[in-house]
Design an enzyme around this catalytic site. Structure first.
Site, PDB file in Angstrom:
ATOM      1  CG  ASP A  38      -1.818   1.111   1.397  1.00 20.52           C
ATOM      2  OD1 ASP A  38      -1.670   2.120   0.682  1.00 20.52           O
ATOM      3  OD2 ASP A  38      -2.726   0.991   2.244  1.00 20.52           O
ATOM      4  CG  ASP A  95      -6.829  10.863  -6.358  1.00 15.08           C
ATOM      5  OD1 ASP A  95      -6.278  11.461  -5.420  1.00 15.08           O
ATOM      6  OD2 ASP A  95      -7.440  11.446  -7.275  1.00 15.08           O
ATOM      7  N   GLY A 109      -9.546   4.616  -6.391  1.00 14.13           N
ATOM      8  CA  GLY A 109      -8.242   3.953  -6.509  1.00 14.13           C
ATOM      9  C   GLY A 109      -7.221   4.507  -5.548  1.00 14.13           C
TER      10      GLY A 109
HETATM   11  P1  ADP Z   1      -5.316   5.486 -12.715  1.00 14.13           P
HETATM   12  O1  ADP Z   1      -6.582   6.315 -12.748  1.00 14.13           O
HETATM   13  O2  ADP Z   1      -4.067   6.316 -12.964  1.00 14.13           O
HETATM   14  O3  ADP Z   1      -5.410   4.276 -13.570  1.00 14.13           O
HETATM   15  P2  ADP Z   1      -5.907   3.957 -10.261  1.00 14.13           P
HETATM   16  O4  ADP Z   1      -5.840   4.466  -8.864  1.00 14.13           O
HETATM   17  O5  ADP Z   1      -7.233   3.579 -10.813  1.00 14.13           O
HETATM   18  O6  ADP Z   1      -5.157   5.077 -11.174  1.00 14.13           O
HETATM   19  O7  ADP Z   1      -4.959   2.702 -10.401  1.00 14.13           O
HETATM   20  C1  ADP Z   1      -3.566   2.771 -10.420  1.00 14.13           C
HETATM   21  C2  ADP Z   1      -2.984   1.575  -9.692  1.00 14.13           C
HETATM   22  O8  ADP Z   1      -2.950   1.840  -8.293  1.00 14.13           O
HETATM   23  C3  ADP Z   1      -3.759   0.271  -9.863  1.00 14.13           C
HETATM   24  O9  ADP Z   1      -2.814  -0.760 -10.104  1.00 14.13           O
HETATM   25  C4  ADP Z   1      -4.399   0.075  -8.485  1.00 14.13           C
HETATM   26  O10 ADP Z   1      -4.583  -1.296  -8.182  1.00 14.13           O
HETATM   27  C5  ADP Z   1      -3.340   0.664  -7.600  1.00 14.13           C
HETATM   28  N1  ADP Z   1      -3.723   1.033  -6.230  1.00 14.13           N
HETATM   29  C6  ADP Z   1      -4.939   1.278  -5.700  1.00 14.13           C
HETATM   30  N2  ADP Z   1      -4.831   1.588  -4.381  1.00 14.13           N
HETATM   31  C7  ADP Z   1      -3.505   1.547  -4.071  1.00 14.13           C
HETATM   32  C8  ADP Z   1      -2.734   1.740  -2.875  1.00 14.13           C
HETATM   33  N3  ADP Z   1      -3.301   2.060  -1.713  1.00 14.13           N
HETATM   34  N4  ADP Z   1      -1.375   1.591  -2.955  1.00 14.13           N
HETATM   35  C9  ADP Z   1      -0.769   1.279  -4.113  1.00 14.13           C
HETATM   36  N5  ADP Z   1      -1.438   1.073  -5.270  1.00 14.13           N
HETATM   37  C10 ADP Z   1      -2.784   1.194  -5.248  1.00 14.13           C
END
Ligand code: ADP
Length: 183
Positions: A18, A42, A40
């Site tokens: 994470d 963000d 996600g």
């Molecule tokens: P984007 O809109 O740029 O595609 P997302 O947040 O939808 O961004 O996804 C980007 C990546 O971040 C995905 O692989 C998702 O599984 C991952 N992700 C989501 N939450 C976390 C977290 N807490 N830490 C690390 N990676 C994460």
């Protein structure tokens, strides 16, 4: 799950986990152009870092308007261990003919440049654009790895960490980084 590679003076580390829990000086957010938070990674960063993060994003958005894909800004880490969050916007995948690869490269490069400018030695990245924005994983991993390796050859960052949420993501980034440097 963890791997470590070296390029010049820079350690490139891959961890499954994470990004909100990382102890690097900065973590990178895969934000959207509004900077107003989203789903996600963000959403996870805003939840873990608290309201100071959105407050500062609002101030930035009030002064620059929206953040174009490929650009990056640096702001507070709020309650996170990381002192700073670098917000960048990856491209939305539209089939590959809209400069998506170049925009993704810019998102990584501009984030790394902000860290260097602020004299931060360590930075964590999530897998930008491969979630809701649907950029193909293998290609995104290759662009991320190549951009970080190129930057590390020229600049004295101590550590660049890729924080991958799934085993599949970890494997793709490991393959990409391994193809570009020695263990
Ligand atoms: P984007 O809109 O740029 O595609 P997302 O947040 O939808 O961004 O996804 C980007 C990546 O971040 C995905 O692989 C998702 O599984 C991952 N992700 C989501 N939450 C976390 C977290 N807490 N830490 C690390 N990676 C994460």
């Amino acid at each position: 799950m963890e791997k470590r590679y070296t390029v010049g003076k820079t350690a490139i580390r891959l961890v499954k986990g994470d990004i909100t829990k990382q102890d690097t000086a900065a973590i990178v957010n895969a934000a959207n152009s509004s900077l107003m938070g989203g789903g996600g990674v963000d959403g996870a960063i805003h939840r873990a870092g608290g309201p100071q993060i959105l407050d500062e994003c609002r101030r930035i958005a009030a002064s620059i308007g929206s953040l174009p894909p490929g650009d990056a800004v640096i702001a507070t880490g709020g309650n996170l261990q990381a002192r700073f969050v670098i917000h960048t916007v990856g491209p939305i995948w539209q089939g590959g003919g809209k400069n998506e690869a170049r925009t993704l490269e810019k998102a990584y490069y501009n984030s790394l440049s902000l860290a260097l400018e602020k004299e931060l030695a360590t930075i964590s990245f999530p897998s930008i654009s491969t979630g809701a924005y649907r950029f193909p994983l293998e290609q995104a991993a290759h662009i991320a790895a190549a951009t970080v390796v190129r930057f590390a050859k020229e600049n004295p960052l101590e550590e660049v960490r890729f924080v991958l949420f799934s085993e599949e993501d970890f494997a793709a980034y490991d393959t990409a980084v391994a193809s570009l440097c020695t263990g």
